[in-house]
Design a protein around this motif. Structure first.
Motif, short mmCIF file in Angstrom:
data_model
loop_
_atom_site.label_atom_id
_atom_site.label_comp_id
_atom_site.label_asym_id
_atom_site.label_seq_id
_atom_site.Cartn_x
_atom_site.Cartn_y
_atom_site.Cartn_z
N GLU A 121 -17.96 27.41 8.53
CA GLU A 121 -16.69 27.41 9.28
C GLU A 121 -15.51 27.30 8.32
N GLU A 122 -15.65 26.40 7.32
CA GLU A 122 -14.54 26.25 6.37
C GLU A 122 -14.37 27.51 5.52
N GLY A 123 -15.49 28.13 5.17
CA GLY A 123 -15.41 29.36 4.37
C GLY A 123 -14.65 30.45 5.11
N ALA A 132 -3.29 29.01 11.72
CA ALA A 132 -4.36 30.02 11.75
C ALA A 132 -5.69 29.44 11.28
N HIS A 133 -5.66 28.67 10.19
CA HIS A 133 -6.89 28.05 9.67
C HIS A 133 -7.55 27.19 10.76
N GLU A 134 -6.76 26.35 11.41
CA GLU A 134 -7.34 25.47 12.44
C GLU A 134 -7.79 26.27 13.66
N MET A 135 -7.10 27.36 13.93
CA MET A 135 -7.47 28.18 15.09
C MET A 135 -8.84 28.83 14.88
N VAL A 136 -9.22 29.08 13.62
CA VAL A 136 -10.57 29.59 13.35
C VAL A 136 -11.60 28.56 13.83
N HIS A 137 -11.35 27.28 13.53
CA HIS A 137 -12.28 26.23 14.00
C HIS A 137 -12.33 26.22 15.53
N VAL A 138 -11.18 26.36 16.16
CA VAL A 138 -11.13 26.34 17.63
C VAL A 138 -11.94 27.51 18.21
ZN LIG Z 1 -10.88 23.68 8.06
#
Ligand SMILES: [Zn+2]
Length: 268
Positions: free
Chosen positions: A144-146, A121-127
């Motif tokens: 983005e990290e926040g 899920a965390h990486e999918m936010v970046h995507v």
């Molecule tokens: Zn990240």
């Protein structure tokens, strides 16, 4: 069926087969999924399909939650590479950054469960965000990290909360301006992640998700001071730093970062 696939591949962590023909593969319009070998080809394919199902669900949920709509089919196509580890829990998203690269690439080194849940899920936010705001209009790394960090598991969120409590108690405040202008966050810099996540949360107490993303886009063109003044009536980065510190100090139970409903191992 879903649970069975997960159990079978859990076995694969301890009894890893190196047979290339038993690696998992699944594909859709939005994703190509490559997963490790399981005891049989059938197990590996079943697990790859589970990852695909979770990736689709997270892509949809995150886009609806943050952008208010789904991404079009095929937009931001992503190859997901999964490696199993019971000692490591890391993710990396290499978003498309020039026209010759057509797909995002996402690497997960984690447990079979987390590759379906919080780490995915965390990486999918970046995507999702890198698809909506592609390079060179990508949101700042801290923002983005926040946002992505709010999907992390409960243990990570608790560690960040503890870190911020310590900072507030001891006065060891980080340099907010340096963080805002940082081109990327070091994955091992827990303070940077805790700060990014907390400032994101603080701004979300002053405006909605749409405002936060517009603020991030505007800042990319006009700088942080202008964006803070326009979207949050905060005159400058120095004022943000002061207001945020006060907010962290005043929080009676310590800062709340993230929405803990995402601390389960799958999309809710
Ligand atoms: Zn990240």
């Amino acid at each position: 069926m879903k649970a069975l696939g997960r159990i079978w591949c859990m076995v694969a962590v301890v009894a890893v087969s190196s047979r290339a023909d038993a690696a998992g593969f699944a594909m859709s319009d939005n994703f190509t999924i490559l997963t490790p070998a399981c005891p049989t080809q059938q197990d590996a394919t079943a697990y790859a399909r589970e990852v695909l199902e979770s990736a689709e669900a997270w892509r949809s949920e995150i886009a609806r939650h943050w952008l208010g709509e789904e991404l079009p089919p095929g937009a931001g196509r992503t190859t997901v590479n999964v490696s199993f580890s019971d000692k490591q829990d890391t993710g990396l998203t290499w978003a498309t950054d020039h026209p010759q690269r057509r797909d995002h690439t996402l690497y997960l080194t984690t447990t079979p469960d987390r590759a379906l849940g919080t780490t995915l899920a965390h990486e999918m936010v970046h995507v999702v965000l890198a698809t909506r705001f592609p390079s060179p209009r990508r949101l700042a790394a801290w923002l983005e990290e926040g946002i992505a960090s709010s999907y992390d598991d409960g243990a990570r969120q608790a560690a960040r909360k503890q870190s911020l409590s310590w900072i507030a108690r001891t006065g060891n405040w980080p340099d907010v301006e340096a963080l805002l202008n940082s081109p990327n966050l070091n994955a091992r810099d827990a303070t940077a992640y805790a700060t990014a996540s907390s400032i994101t949360e603080f701004l979300l107490t002053r405006g909605d998700r749409h405002t936060l993303l517009e603020f991030g886009q505007y800042a990319g063109e006009h700088g942080w001071d202008a964006a803070l003044a326009r979207y949050y009536r905060i005159p400058s980065t120095a004022d943000l730093e002061r207001s945020w510190q006060q907010w962290v100090r005043q929080s009676p139970t310590g800062p709340q970062n993230g929405h803990l409903r995402y601390s389960t191992t799958g999309p809710t």
